[in-house]
Design an enzyme around this catalytic site. Structure first.
Site, PDB file in Angstrom:
ATOM      1  N   HIS A 102      -5.488 -14.554 -46.126  1.00 40.83           N
ATOM      2  CA  HIS A 102      -6.768 -15.534 -46.276  1.00 40.83           C
ATOM      3  C   HIS A 102      -6.237 -16.742 -46.687  1.00 40.83           C
ATOM      4  O   HIS A 102      -7.134 -17.857 -46.108  1.00 40.83           O
ATOM      5  CB  HIS A 102      -7.565 -14.836 -47.184  1.00 40.83           C
ATOM      6  N   SER A 123     -34.381 -16.967 -43.033  1.00 38.72           N
ATOM      7  CA  SER A 123     -33.667 -16.939 -42.002  1.00 38.72           C
ATOM      8  C   SER A 123     -33.439 -15.537 -41.602  1.00 38.72           C
ATOM      9  O   SER A 123     -33.650 -14.626 -42.503  1.00 38.72           O
ATOM     10  CB  SER A 123     -32.666 -17.785 -42.237  1.00 38.72           C
ATOM     11  N   THR A 124     -32.994 -15.377 -40.566  1.00 33.70           N
ATOM     12  CA  THR A 124     -32.404 -13.910 -40.106  1.00 33.70           C
ATOM     13  C   THR A 124     -31.376 -13.501 -40.918  1.00 33.70           C
ATOM     14  O   THR A 124     -31.148 -12.331 -41.292  1.00 33.70           O
ATOM     15  CB  THR A 124     -32.058 -14.054 -38.574  1.00 33.70           C
ATOM     16  N   ASP A 159     -13.291 -11.018 -25.174  1.00 39.01           N
ATOM     17  CA  ASP A 159     -12.930 -10.511 -23.884  1.00 39.01           C
ATOM     18  C   ASP A 159     -11.495 -10.832 -23.451  1.00 39.01           C
ATOM     19  O   ASP A 159     -11.260 -11.852 -23.207  1.00 39.01           O
ATOM     20  CB  ASP A 159     -14.042 -10.765 -23.063  1.00 39.01           C
TER      21      ASP A 159
END
Length: 462
Positions: A186, A283-284, A404
């Site tokens: 990290h 918010s979401t 992907d």
């Protein structure tokens, strides 16, 4: 290894690691992958105070599951070479990840990432006898069955050879799928930066070319309040190196995923709006965090029923620093939004709405000044593993389900390092736009309680 990079470790072929009675991991080969020779000059990159926060916290680990029906021979002959060459191409731009953290040559109190031509990233290729469909599902899975899919960073130290920063593993479930595991220290970078690296690797592997190069310039992080000294003395020098070890979860710990869909997110927002100040826009992310915080609290009753409970959310402060830092900045640029509540307030009928308002206020304070009260953060690091302190890893903004490698979108993405801290992981829903996916690692009995509160609460909106 030719243009991919020099090998500093003798390959170990077909090593079998016993995890439990079953399943088993078979290591096919271990590589050391470097940027293309001669493409990156030797360099040093000083750690900032935002990097220093994480120096003793070890690695962040994620695993990406991709359906891919190929044999072991096809995987070794056709898939692995492309993974290696594209990894080398990505490391040309993200070269610090191939380097090591060491004590600074210029300062007795400083730390730096040093990269020398030929430095490399360990990349393991393996085969696993586990059930791909089971491990890549949402239902409770034994967490320790996930560990073989994660590469461990090689043992190292600041005082001797330096701390290595990245390890990768591609594990085949024959004729079923591939798991790509990552362990990144990290202190090298935050989730935004590591996701950009993974996106670059995946893009190159899929033949789309390496994405926009990162901005590698730590001078963009200014330190007028000498937070470097605060974090050095308050965190780094007070934490032992044991906190950097690869920790294992209890034998009965399970990993489980929960999705709050777009419909329920909207219902939660409406619930918050109806409960008070109409000027507050939920918010979401705030709605999801509030709901999970309450479920987490209820699952821990009566353990924390009489306490003040806390929540810490790491947020990307690139756009909020003065001056702002580019989105492509490579390194750590996250700070914290803290909030707390009396347990009895979240236990009430309007607990989710109360939690949302507290979290929303903390997020607003964060945006106004991401470094507010930063001198007091070392105290927060001492209590972050307490049962009444909930932290969050990941973000829906990372768009991890877009990675992907040429095999299609991942079926499942997990942040497995949450087992070390008790944090929840957060990502965008892979099922629909506007939803949020939550991951937890908990003892089986506690997970069952969380699951009950989670689904019982959503049923109220049906």
């Amino acid at each position: 290894m030719g243009p991919v990079g020099a090998s500093n470790l003798k390959p170990r072929e077909f090593t079998t690691i016993k995890v439990s009675m079953s399943p088993e991991l078979r290591v096919i080969k271990r590589y050391e992958v470097s940027p293309p020779p001669g493409t990156v000059d030797d360099s040093t990159l000083s750690l900032t105070y935002l990097d220093l926060l994480w120096l003793k916290n070890g690695s962040v680990e994620r695993v990406f599951f991709y359906p891919l029906a190929v044999s072991v021979s096809h995987f070794i002959d056709s898939v692995v070479p492309t993974l290696k060459s594209s990894l080398s191409a990505a490391l040309r731009h993200f070269y610090p990840l191939a380097g090591k953290i060491r004590s600074s040559a210029a300062s007795s109190d400083g730390y730096e990432i040093h990269y020398a031509d030929g430095d490399s990233v360990p990349f393991t290729v393996a085969e696993y006898s586990g059930d791909f469909d089971d491990l890549s599902s949402d239902h409770p899975r034994l967490f320790n069955d996930m560990l073989p899919l994660l590469p461990e960073l090689p043992e190292s130290s600041i005082d001797n050879n330096g701390i290595r920063l990245l390890a990768l593993q591609a594990t085949l479930f024959p004729e079923r799928g591939v798991a790509v595991g990552i362990s990144v220290h990290h202190s090298a970078c935050d989730g935004s930066s590591s996701t950009r690296f993974l996106s670059a690797w995946a893009s190159a592997c899929a033949g789309a070319g390496v994405m926009v190069p990162p901005v590698i310039d730590r001078s963009m992080i200014t330190d007028p309040d000498d937070l470097y000294s605060v974090f050095l003395n308050g965190i780094v020098r007070r934490q032992s190196n044991t906190s950097m070890m690869h920790l294992k979860a209890p034998p009965d710990a399970v990993l489980q995923s929960f999705t709050i869909g777009k419909y329920h997110i909207q219902k939660l927002k409406e619930l918050v709006a109806q409960s008070g100040d109409l000027s507050f826009r939920c918010s979401t992310v705030v709605a999801a965090f509030a709901y999970v915080w309450v479920c987490h609290f209820k699952a821990r009753l009566p353990e924390i029923s009489n306490k003040c409970i806390l929540m810490a959310m790491a947020g990307d402060c690139r756009p909020w620093l003065k001056p702002p830092v580019p989105a492509a900045f490579f390194g750590n640029c996250i700070t914290f939004a803290f909030t707390e509540a009396k347990a009895c307030d979240l236990e009430k009928e309007n607990g989710v709405a109360a939690a949302a308002r507290l979290i929303g206020k903390a997020v607003q304070v964060f945006k106004e000044n991401p470094l507010k009260d930063a001198k007091h953060w070392p105290g927060g690091f001492k209590i972050e593993k307490e049962p009444d302190f909930l932290t969050v890893a990941g973000s829906p903004t990372f768009k991890v389900y877009n990675l992907d490698f040429g095999w299609g979108r991942p079926k499942k993405v997990e942040i497995t390092s949450i087992a070390k801290t008790g944090a929840i992981s957060v990502a965008e829903s892979r099922q629909e736009e506007g939803g949020v996916e939550i991951g937890l690692v908990r003892p089986k009995a506690e997970m069952q309680l969380f699951e009950k509160h989670f689904y019982d609460g959503l049923k109220m909106f049906e």
